[in-house]
Design a protein around this motif. Sequence first.
Motif, PDB file in Angstrom:
ATOM      1  N   SER A   1      31.351  41.258  37.279  1.00 50.16           N
ATOM      2  CA  SER A   1      31.170  42.578  36.670  1.00 50.16           C
ATOM      3  C   SER A   1      31.633  42.655  35.222  1.00 50.16           C
ATOM      4  CB  SER A   1      31.916  43.636  37.500  1.00 50.16           C
ATOM      5  OG  SER A   1      31.411  43.666  38.820  1.00 50.16           O
ATOM      6  N   GLY A   2      32.285  41.633  34.724  1.00 50.70           N
ATOM      7  CA  GLY A   2      32.621  41.624  33.308  1.00 50.70           C
ATOM      8  C   GLY A   2      34.049  42.009  33.005  1.00 50.70           C
ATOM      9  N   PRO A   3      34.481  41.740  31.759  1.00 53.82           N
ATOM     10  CA  PRO A   3      35.884  41.910  31.385  1.00 53.82           C
ATOM     11  C   PRO A   3      36.388  43.349  31.398  1.00 53.82           C
ATOM     12  CG  PRO A   3      34.719  40.502  29.813  1.00 53.82           C
ATOM     13  CD  PRO A   3      33.689  41.131  30.689  1.00 53.82           C
ATOM     14  N   GLY A   4      35.526  44.341  31.234  1.00 58.05           N
ATOM     15  CA  GLY A   4      35.989  45.721  31.177  1.00 58.05           C
ATOM     16  C   GLY A   4      36.292  46.286  32.549  1.00 58.05           C
ATOM     17  N   PRO A   5      35.316  47.018  33.144  1.00 57.62           N
ATOM     18  CA  PRO A   5      35.563  47.607  34.464  1.00 57.62           C
ATOM     19  C   PRO A   5      35.758  46.575  35.567  1.00 57.62           C
ATOM     20  CG  PRO A   5      33.256  47.867  33.803  1.00 57.62           C
ATOM     21  CD  PRO A   5      34.001  47.389  32.597  1.00 57.62           C
ATOM     22  N   GLY A   6      35.163  45.401  35.426  1.00 55.64           N
ATOM     23  CA  GLY A   6      35.310  44.382  36.456  1.00 55.64           C
ATOM     24  C   GLY A   6      36.739  43.892  36.611  1.00 55.64           C
ATOM     25  N   GLU A   7      37.481  43.840  35.506  1.00 53.00           N
ATOM     26  CA  GLU A   7      38.863  43.361  35.546  1.00 53.00           C
ATOM     27  C   GLU A   7      39.873  44.490  35.718  1.00 53.00           C
ATOM     28  OE1 GLU A   7      39.807  40.703  32.354  1.00 53.00           O
ATOM     29  OE2 GLU A   7      37.955  39.554  32.588  1.00 53.00           O
ATOM     30  N   ALA A   8      39.401  45.732  35.801  1.00 48.63           N
ATOM     31  CA  ALA A   8      40.325  46.857  35.938  1.00 48.63           C
ATOM     32  C   ALA A   8      41.237  46.729  37.158  1.00 48.63           C
ATOM     33  CB  ALA A   8      39.544  48.170  35.974  1.00 48.63           C
ATOM     34  N   PRO A   9      40.725  46.313  38.343  1.00 46.52           N
ATOM     35  CA  PRO A   9      41.636  46.160  39.487  1.00 46.52           C
ATOM     36  C   PRO A   9      42.723  45.110  39.246  1.00 46.52           C
ATOM     37  CG  PRO A   9      39.373  46.311  40.247  1.00 46.52           C
ATOM     38  CD  PRO A   9      39.310  46.146  38.759  1.00 46.52           C
ATOM     39  N   LEU A  10      42.419  44.071  38.498  1.00 43.35           N
ATOM     40  CA  LEU A  10      43.439  43.066  38.191  1.00 43.35           C
ATOM     41  C   LEU A  10      44.523  43.663  37.296  1.00 43.35           C
ATOM     42  CD1 LEU A  10      41.144  39.981  37.501  1.00 43.35           C
ATOM     43  CD2 LEU A  10      42.655  40.294  39.477  1.00 43.35           C
ATOM     44  N   ARG A  11      44.103  44.436  36.307  1.00 47.90           N
ATOM     45  CA  ARG A  11      45.089  45.065  35.419  1.00 47.90           C
ATOM     46  C   ARG A  11      45.939  46.074  36.194  1.00 47.90           C
ATOM     47  NH1 ARG A  11      40.473  44.918  32.066  1.00 47.90           N
ATOM     48  NH2 ARG A  11      40.015  47.123  32.454  1.00 47.90           N
ATOM     49  N   GLN A  12      45.298  46.802  37.097  1.00 49.13           N
ATOM     50  CA  GLN A  12      46.027  47.797  37.886  1.00 49.13           C
ATOM     51  C   GLN A  12      47.107  47.146  38.744  1.00 49.13           C
ATOM     52  OE1 GLN A  12      43.585  49.845  40.731  1.00 49.13           O
ATOM     53  NE2 GLN A  12      45.199  51.281  41.325  1.00 49.13           N
ATOM     54  N   HIS A  13      46.832  45.947  39.229  1.00 48.03           N
ATOM     55  CA  HIS A  13      47.761  45.269  40.132  1.00 48.03           C
ATOM     56  C   HIS A  13      48.528  44.152  39.431  1.00 48.03           C
ATOM     57  CE1 HIS A  13      46.465  47.434  43.695  1.00 48.03           C
ATOM     58  NE2 HIS A  13      45.232  47.300  43.267  1.00 48.03           N
ATOM     59  N   ARG A  14      48.722  44.298  38.134  1.00 46.61           N
ATOM     60  CA  ARG A  14      49.383  43.240  37.378  1.00 46.61           C
ATOM     61  C   ARG A  14      50.789  42.960  37.897  1.00 46.61           C
ATOM     62  NH1 ARG A  14      51.921  40.488  34.028  1.00 46.61           N
ATOM     63  NH2 ARG A  14      50.963  39.449  32.233  1.00 46.61           N
TER      64      ARG A  14
ATOM     65  N   GLY B   1      51.955  43.255  40.933  1.00 43.66           N
ATOM     66  CA  GLY B   1      51.866  42.462  42.146  1.00 43.66           C
ATOM     67  C   GLY B   1      51.551  41.011  41.844  1.00 43.66           C
ATOM     68  N   LEU B   2      50.648  40.787  40.885  1.00 44.14           N
ATOM     69  CA  LEU B   2      50.313  39.419  40.498  1.00 44.14           C
ATOM     70  C   LEU B   2      51.534  38.702  39.909  1.00 44.14           C
ATOM     71  CD1 LEU B   2      46.851  40.166  38.856  1.00 44.14           C
ATOM     72  CD2 LEU B   2      47.246  39.031  41.050  1.00 44.14           C
ATOM     73  N   GLU B   3      52.321  39.444  39.139  1.00 42.07           N
ATOM     74  CA  GLU B   3      53.536  38.866  38.568  1.00 42.07           C
ATOM     75  C   GLU B   3      54.518  38.474  39.677  1.00 42.07           C
ATOM     76  OE1 GLU B   3      55.048  37.490  35.173  1.00 42.07           O
ATOM     77  OE2 GLU B   3      53.612  39.124  34.890  1.00 42.07           O
ATOM     78  N   LEU B   4      54.612  39.312  40.709  1.00 42.88           N
ATOM     79  CA  LEU B   4      55.519  39.003  41.815  1.00 42.88           C
ATOM     80  C   LEU B   4      55.042  37.777  42.591  1.00 42.88           C
ATOM     81  CD1 LEU B   4      58.000  39.807  43.479  1.00 42.88           C
ATOM     82  CD2 LEU B   4      56.501  41.235  44.867  1.00 42.88           C
TER      83      LEU B   4
ATOM     84  N   LEU C   1      48.087  31.345  39.522  1.00 48.40           N
ATOM     85  CA  LEU C   1      48.530  32.677  39.105  1.00 48.40           C
ATOM     86  C   LEU C   1      48.880  32.688  37.628  1.00 48.40           C
ATOM     87  CD1 LEU C   1      48.751  35.222  40.948  1.00 48.40           C
ATOM     88  CD2 LEU C   1      48.528  33.069  42.185  1.00 48.40           C
ATOM     89  N   ALA C   2      49.462  31.605  37.137  1.00 50.42           N
ATOM     90  CA  ALA C   2      49.770  31.521  35.708  1.00 50.42           C
ATOM     91  C   ALA C   2      48.481  31.577  34.889  1.00 50.42           C
ATOM     92  CB  ALA C   2      50.544  30.241  35.399  1.00 50.42           C
ATOM     93  N   ALA C   3      47.443  30.871  35.344  1.00 51.60           N
ATOM     94  CA  ALA C   3      46.152  30.912  34.645  1.00 51.60           C
ATOM     95  C   ALA C   3      45.608  32.330  34.597  1.00 51.60           C
ATOM     96  CB  ALA C   3      45.161  29.976  35.333  1.00 51.60           C
ATOM     97  N   LEU C   4      45.686  33.032  35.707  1.00 48.15           N
ATOM     98  CA  LEU C   4      45.181  34.402  35.757  1.00 48.15           C
ATOM     99  C   LEU C   4      45.970  35.311  34.824  1.00 48.15           C
ATOM    100  CD1 LEU C   4      43.515  36.716  36.854  1.00 48.15           C
ATOM    101  CD2 LEU C   4      44.988  36.737  38.892  1.00 48.15           C
ATOM    102  N   LEU C   5      47.288  35.173  34.811  1.00 50.45           N
ATOM    103  CA  LEU C   5      48.111  36.046  33.979  1.00 50.45           C
ATOM    104  C   LEU C   5      47.841  35.847  32.495  1.00 50.45           C
ATOM    105  CD1 LEU C   5      51.473  35.881  35.951  1.00 50.45           C
ATOM    106  CD2 LEU C   5      49.890  37.816  35.809  1.00 50.45           C
ATOM    107  N   THR C   6      47.368  34.656  32.092  1.00 49.87           N
ATOM    108  CA  THR C   6      47.037  34.460  30.678  1.00 49.87           C
ATOM    109  C   THR C   6      45.846  35.305  30.258  1.00 49.87           C
ATOM    110  OG1 THR C   6      45.498  32.592  30.992  1.00 49.87           O
ATOM    111  CG2 THR C   6      47.852  32.070  30.786  1.00 49.87           C
TER     112      THR C   6
END
Length: 260
Positions: free
Chosen positions: A157-170, A172-175, A191-196
Motif C-alpha cells: 500500500s505504500g509508505p504513507g497510509p500503508g505504513e501508518a499501522p507500523l508507525r502507530q505500533h512503534r 511495541g516494535l521497540e519492545l 526488527l532493527a531493519a524495520l526500525l530503520t
Amino acid sequence: MSPLPAATVPALVRTRLRAAVRRPSRLTPDEVRDRALVLRLLSLLLQYPDAELATARPAVAAAVRALTPSPAATELAAFTDWFAEREPQSLERHYVEMFDLRRKSSLYLTYYLHGDTRRRGMALLTLAQRYRAAGWETADGELPDHLPVVLEFAALSGPGPGEAPLRQHRRGLELIHRALTQADSPYRHLLAALLTLLPPPTEADLKAVAELAAAGPPNEDVGLDPYAGGLFAPPSAFVPPEQAPPTLMPPLTPPPDGPR
C-alpha cells in the motif's frame, strides 16, 4: 527565544538533519520500490520457518544481497547469514521459543498497545477495516495485527497510509526488538531493519517502552470479540494464537539489470 541563524549551523549538520527527517512521501520511485522489497522480505522472514520457507532460503538470501545498500539491508544480511546455516528443526524451535512462548516478543502488535482489554478487540476491527478500505483482505485465520500481515500491507500500500499501522505500533516494535536483543536472538536484526524505516523514537516513546517492559500491557478479564474465541488468556498466562499459514510471495529475483 529567536532561533539561531542558519549560517551558524555547519552545513554538514544541516544536511544530516534533513536526511534524518526525510519523509517517505518524498522518496524517489526507486527508493519506494526498494523500501517495499525490504518490507516484503521482513514479512516473509518473520513467518514461521516451515519446510517451504526453509527450501527458499537461497532465493531469499540472493534477494537480500541484491538490495540497494542501506542500514536495513545490512541488518537483513546479518539475519540471512544465520538463517541459511541453521538446521530446519532448529529454526522451528527457535522461532517458537522467541515468538510463541515469550510475552515481550509476541508478533501480535495490538497486544502491546491495549493488552487483553475491550480496546484491543476494537483495535483489531479497526485494522481489518483499514485493510478492506484499501481493497485488501487477510487470509482466513490471520489476525490483522500479526506483524508479517502488517508488513505485507505496508509493502503493497505504500509508505504513507500503508505504513501508518507500523508507525502507530512503534513502541511495541521497540519492545520486541529489545526483548530479542536481550535473548541474543538473530531475529533482532529483522526488527532493527524495520526500525530503520520508521521515525526515530521520542523520549516519550522510550519512556513508554521502559514502562511497558516493566509492567506489561493493561489487563481486563473480558473477551476480545469479534476476534476472541477464547484464544487470549490474561497476561500472567499469555499464550498467543496459533501461527497463521505463511503468506506466499512471488519468486524473489533481482531486477533485470542485476544487483544495484
